[in-house]
Design an enzyme around this catalytic site. Structure first.
Site, PDB file in Angstrom:
ATOM      1  N   ASP A   1     -67.185 -17.530 100.767  1.00 34.53           N
ATOM      2  CA  ASP A   1     -67.023 -16.208 100.148  1.00 34.53           C
ATOM      3  C   ASP A   1     -65.790 -16.170  99.255  1.00 34.53           C
ATOM      4  OD1 ASP A   1     -67.231 -13.573  99.472  1.00 34.53           O
ATOM      5  OD2 ASP A   1     -66.626 -12.798 101.423  1.00 34.53           O
TER       6      ASP A   1
ATOM      7  N   ASP B   1     -70.933 -10.948  92.943  1.00 43.39           N
ATOM      8  CA  ASP B   1     -70.977 -10.865  94.405  1.00 43.39           C
ATOM      9  C   ASP B   1     -72.012 -11.842  94.946  1.00 43.39           C
ATOM     10  OD1 ASP B   1     -70.810 -10.091  97.033  1.00 43.39           O
ATOM     11  OD2 ASP B   1     -71.823  -8.180  96.760  1.00 43.39           O
TER      12      ASP B   1
END
Length: 439
Positions: free
Chosen positions: A323, A111
């Site tokens: 992202d 992440d």
């Protein structure tokens, strides 16, 4: 999995990796403005060379399983090297890699929007993220649980408390443990979770954050003051084990169990690159109150290319989060409308689905993202994505470009649609990002 037309947005966010999470569909007319701020981190090294290689390469692979997305765009719903095998959660929704913690091996989600490294402990309590009621451990769908041994040392008087944008919650203890990632071993601060409300995938046992230490979720027990510590990436470069850089490349043609790209620590991935790298400063974008503050790697862009014209209204100081946990690109709504109107036949935005629905055999216009003086063109394959089946059993497709809202009211993202076409370099030491077209 079975998808109705009404479940398209769930498919976008979680694709084949989602659990029974129920996202709220994006409604253009009912957005609440976000409170955001942007800062530029300080550089502490010179930029790495564009030929820097490293042995610390994590190979990405794809599997079909269920597990929700903890992506930047989830906030729009207003709820939320060595070699190792990596697991890709379908269409770039997320990645997981193998990591050794103590004498045990786990798969953990990677992440870039958080900092903590954590795993779930054996005997943990599983709760429903919505009702907050205790349920069977199997409902959290974790992989194998961590059993602390003599190499784990709990930090007395501190705890970890994490809330994700999609409503997931976790809490547990903080401690230090020997951790090996891509052949590099460090003694690392980790979270060990005793309590979890989680939409798992049946494979991963935790999560590894690659963001700045300001996002760490450790607190003191007496007055709940934040306690900052180095994430594992920072631990490695501060000990001189790697350069302060990581990079990522994705492979659109990967099938289940085959290489879907690379995450490389300390250098560039072992792939061919078309042309030169373009450079732009890293801008840390902070988004407040959903339900905690989120910091993401972000950049400014020069505009969007569409056919033989450019759309400068996509730029103007607007920040775009980089992202890999988001499947699509999210542009300001007027820009997304223009790009989708250029399909032949045009893609049509469906307010209920939160997506532009497009004919699966449509032709996409030439489209690219302009960064650092270069234009990175999107392969037409990445502009039309499968959307499952409608209620009549017909195949549906959606556009790779979605509406992120009006400027000041939404989050704008360069996700898998963009990242499948570039090598992305996060040069944390030089406080800059670099992009080159992937071969």
């Amino acid at each position: 999995m079975h998808f109705s037309i009404g479940s398209l947005f769930l498919y976008l966010i979680a694709s084949a990796s989602c659990t029974a999470a129920s996202p709220q569909y994006i409604q253009r007319s009912r957005r609440t403005p976000f409170t955001t701020s942007t800062s530029k981190p300080s550089a502490f090294t010179n930029p790495s060379t564009d030929t820097a290689t490293t042995p610390y390469v994590l190979e990405l692979t794809k599997i079909n399983n269920k597990g929700n997305a903890r992506s930047a765009v989830e906030l729009n719903s207003q709820v939320r090297s060595g070699s190792a095998n990596l697991v890709s959660f379908a269409e770039g929704v997320g990645f997981a890699t193998s990591i050794n913690i103590g004498n045990q091996t786990f798969e953990v989600v990677i992440d870039t929007g958080s900092s903590d490294l954590w795993v779930v402990r054996d005997g943990f309590i599983c709760i429903d993220p919505v009702s907050r009621k205790e349920v069977a451990q199997s409902e959290c769908r974790f992989g194998p649980a961590y059993a602390p041994n003599t190499t784990f040392h709990e930090v007395v008087g501190e705890f970890v408390d994490i809330k994700y944008a999609d409503g997931e919650i976790l809490s547990g203890v903080i401690g230090t443990e020997n951790v090996t990632l891509a052949g590099i071993t460090v003694n690392q601060t980790i979270g060990v979770m005793d309590y979890a409300g989680w939409y798992g995938d049946g494979v991963t046992s935790g999560l590894m954050g690659l963001a700045y230490s300001s996002l760490a979720s450790a607190y003191t027990t007496n007055n709940r003051q934040p306690r900052l510590y180095n994430p594992i990436f920072a631990t490695m470069y501060e000990q001189g084990l790697i350069d302060p850089i990581f990079s990522m490349v994705m492979n659109r043609n990967a099938s289940n169990g085959t290489a879907a790209g690379y995450l490389t620590l300390g250098g560039l991935p072992p792939v061919d690159i078309n042309g030169n790298f373009s450079t732009t400063p890293i801008l840390i974008t902070n988004i407040k109150g959903y339900p905690k503050d989120y910091d993401f790697y972000a950049v400014n862009i020069d505009g969007v290319a569409l056919g033989n014209r450019s759309l400068p209204e996509a730029a103007g100081g607007i920040q775009y989060i980089i992202d890999s946990g988001t499947t699509l690109n999210y542009y300001p709504t007027p820009v997304a409308d223009s790009v989708n109107a250029a399909f032949i036949p045009p893609a049509v935005y469906n307010d209920y689905d939160g997506a532009y629905v497009v004919d699966c055999n449509a032709t996409a216009s030439v489209h690219g993202v302009m960064i650092g003086g270069s234009t990175f063109y999107i392969n037409p394959t990445d502009m039309i994505l499968p959307g499952g089946m409608d209620n009549s059993g017909n195949k549906t497709c959606i556009s790779g470009i979605n509406a992120g809202g009006d400027v000041g009211q939404g989050i704008f993202v360069l996700g898998g649609t963009f990242l499948r076409n570039v090598v992305a370099v996060f040069d944390v030491g030089a406080a800059e990002m670099r992009f080159a077209a992937s071969a």
